[in-house]
Write an enzyme that holds these catalytic residues in place. Structure first.
Site, PDB file in Angstrom:
ATOM      1  N   SER A 145     -11.272  -0.121 -24.036  1.00 55.91           N
ATOM      2  CA  SER A 145     -12.774  -0.127 -23.243  1.00 55.91           C
ATOM      3  C   SER A 145     -12.897   1.437 -22.732  1.00 55.91           C
ATOM      4  CB  SER A 145     -12.425  -0.832 -21.941  1.00 55.91           C
ATOM      5  OG  SER A 145     -13.455  -0.653 -20.899  1.00 55.91           O
ATOM      6  N   HIS A 188     -14.795  -1.744 -26.929  1.00 58.20           N
ATOM      7  CA  HIS A 188     -15.323  -2.727 -25.807  1.00 58.20           C
ATOM      8  C   HIS A 188     -15.984  -1.769 -24.802  1.00 58.20           C
ATOM      9  CE1 HIS A 188     -14.851  -6.453 -23.196  1.00 58.20           C
ATOM     10  NE2 HIS A 188     -14.753  -5.361 -22.108  1.00 58.20           N
ATOM     11  N   ASP A 190     -18.360  -2.126 -21.624  1.00 61.33           N
ATOM     12  CA  ASP A 190     -18.529  -2.695 -20.064  1.00 61.33           C
ATOM     13  C   ASP A 190     -19.569  -2.366 -19.518  1.00 61.33           C
ATOM     14  OD1 ASP A 190     -16.055  -4.193 -19.895  1.00 61.33           O
ATOM     15  OD2 ASP A 190     -15.113  -2.409 -19.868  1.00 61.33           O
ATOM     16  N   MET A 250     -21.966  -2.917 -16.507  1.00 62.56           N
ATOM     17  CA  MET A 250     -22.152  -3.440 -15.241  1.00 62.56           C
ATOM     18  C   MET A 250     -23.464  -2.909 -14.525  1.00 62.56           C
ATOM     19  SD  MET A 250     -18.345  -1.830 -14.117  1.00 62.56           S
ATOM     20  CE  MET A 250     -16.860  -2.727 -14.852  1.00 62.56           C
ATOM     21  N   HIS A 263     -19.540  -6.398 -23.342  1.00 64.34           N
ATOM     22  CA  HIS A 263     -19.380  -7.165 -22.338  1.00 64.34           C
ATOM     23  C   HIS A 263     -20.223  -7.088 -21.277  1.00 64.34           C
ATOM     24  CE1 HIS A 263     -16.080  -8.176 -18.850  1.00 64.34           C
ATOM     25  NE2 HIS A 263     -17.028  -9.174 -18.712  1.00 64.34           N
ATOM     26  N   MET A 308     -21.692  -7.580 -17.875  1.00 60.35           N
ATOM     27  CA  MET A 308     -21.620  -7.941 -16.393  1.00 60.35           C
ATOM     28  C   MET A 308     -22.842  -7.805 -15.704  1.00 60.35           C
ATOM     29  SD  MET A 308     -17.757  -6.222 -16.079  1.00 60.35           S
ATOM     30  CE  MET A 308     -18.065  -5.562 -17.393  1.00 60.35           C
ATOM     31  N   MET A 346     -11.205 -13.191 -17.918  1.00 59.34           N
ATOM     32  CA  MET A 346     -10.950 -12.032 -17.226  1.00 59.34           C
ATOM     33  C   MET A 346      -9.826 -12.164 -16.627  1.00 59.34           C
ATOM     34  SD  MET A 346     -13.283  -9.890 -17.549  1.00 59.34           S
ATOM     35  CE  MET A 346     -12.622  -8.773 -16.414  1.00 59.34           C
ATOM     36  N   ASP A 395      -8.923  -9.473 -20.847  1.00 62.95           N
ATOM     37  CA  ASP A 395      -9.663  -8.337 -20.089  1.00 62.95           C
ATOM     38  C   ASP A 395      -9.196  -7.950 -18.670  1.00 62.95           C
ATOM     39  OD1 ASP A 395     -11.261  -5.986 -19.753  1.00 62.95           O
ATOM     40  OD2 ASP A 395     -13.144  -6.892 -19.798  1.00 62.95           O
TER      41      ASP A 395
HETATM   42  C1  DX5 Z   1     -13.266  -4.637 -15.845  1.00 60.89           C
HETATM   43  C2  DX5 Z   1     -13.878  -4.305 -17.316  1.00 60.89           C
HETATM   44  C3  DX5 Z   1     -12.648  -4.058 -18.009  1.00 60.89           C
HETATM   45  C4  DX5 Z   1     -11.950  -2.813 -17.768  1.00 60.89           C
HETATM   46  C5  DX5 Z   1     -10.527  -3.027 -18.121  1.00 60.89           C
HETATM   47  O1  DX5 Z   1     -14.360  -5.079 -15.061  1.00 60.89           O
HETATM   48  O2  DX5 Z   1     -14.396  -5.628 -17.692  1.00 60.89           O
HETATM   49  O3  DX5 Z   1     -12.937  -4.018 -19.525  1.00 60.89           O
HETATM   50  O4  DX5 Z   1     -12.521  -1.520 -18.462  1.00 60.89           O
HETATM   51  O5  DX5 Z   1      -9.527  -1.831 -17.557  1.00 60.89           O
HETATM   52  P1  DX5 Z   1      -8.129  -1.819 -17.354  1.00 60.89           P
HETATM   53  O6  DX5 Z   1      -7.706  -2.002 -18.936  1.00 60.89           O
HETATM   54  O7  DX5 Z   1      -7.786  -0.457 -16.812  1.00 60.89           O
HETATM   55  O8  DX5 Z   1      -7.903  -2.837 -16.460  1.00 60.89           O
HETATM   56 ZN    ZN Z   2     -14.715  -5.589 -20.000  1.00 60.20          ZN
END
Ligand code: DX5
Ligand code: ZN
Length: 224
Positions: A10, A35, A37, A39, A68, A70, A139, A175
């Site tokens: 990620s 990956h 993320d 947000m 991903h 969110m 998750m 994840d």
């Molecule tokens: C969390 C994200 C993850 C995050 C994981 O909301 O969806 O993908 O980057 O980070 P680590 O591997 O540091 O837990």
């Molecule tokens: Zn993620």
């Protein structure tokens, strides 16, 4: 059906001032997927980056872009992420009222469709979607931030989802808090795709990333 073990770093944990090179480096270091993320500061209490950043990263690797989202609602943004070059688009089951329709929208753009569930969401919520899915993302922390600890109660959920998937060729991704210490237990429970942010992006060099990816991959592979 057993799908290959895949490591999906990620870039949330990468150097944001140097993202193109980070994507190139982590690909050279053996990442299977990248990956991404996304947000929105609403579905999760943090803001990351959007489709224009994804588009500008696309030339830096040929690896699968694993998006991903969110984001709530996700529907108005699916087309933008599809056009930006994402290969897999995963939405959250909790993020909208008409998940089945959202998955159809992802497919209509020629992309692979995934669904994610938060730690508190029961897997029964996605059972009716199984025949539409290319990927399920469990998750293993509450989404929003990197660097959180893996929630052990998710192991039973991974096993239950694996059983629910049966023979379907659906990727089972985990994840949050994935590291050399947690990948084997998640693999034993049935996961085959391992997202890792903070456990991969440390050391700042291709060699450091390569060792970190191997340290996650090997214990998972040893369970197969
Ligand atoms: C969390 C994200 C993850 C995050 C994981 O909301 O969806 O993908 O980057 O980070 P680590 O591997 O540091 O837990
Ligand atoms: Zn993620």
């Amino acid at each position: 059906m057993s799908l290959p073990i895949r490591i999906a770093p990620s870039i949330l944990a990468a150097d944001f001032a140097n993202l193109g090179q980070e994507v190139r480096d982590v690909t050279e270091a053996g990442a299977d997927w990248i990956h991404l993320d996304i947000m929105d500061g609403h579905f999760v209490p943090n803001i990351s980056f959007g489709p224009d950043v994804v588009k500008s990263l696309r030339p830096y690797t040929t690896a699968i872009f694993d998006c991903h989202m969110m984001v709530a609602p996700a529907d108005p943004y699916i087309e933008a992420f599809a056009k930006a070059g994402c290969d897999i688009i995963t939405i959250h089951a909790e993020a909208g009222k008409h998940t089945h329709r959202s998955l159809q929208s992802i497919k209509s753009h020629g992309k692979r469709a995934g669904i994610s569930i938060n730690p508190g969401t029961p897997e029964s919520m996605i059972e009716y979607l199984l025949d539409q899915l290319d990927l399920i993302l469990i998750m293993t922390v509450n989404p929003g931030f990197g660097g959180q600890a893996f929630i052990p109660a998710m192991l039973d959920k991974i096993s239950r989802v694996k059983a629910m998937i049966g023979d379907r060729p659906i990727e089972l991704e985990v994840d949050g808090g994935i590291s050399a210490n947690t990948s084997a237990m998640a693999a034993r429970a049935g996961a085959n795709v391992f997202v890792a942010g903070s456990a991969v992006f440390k050391g700042g060099s291709v060699d450091a990333y390569r060792s970190a990816i191997q340290a996650i991959r090997e214990p998972a592979q040893a369970t197969q």
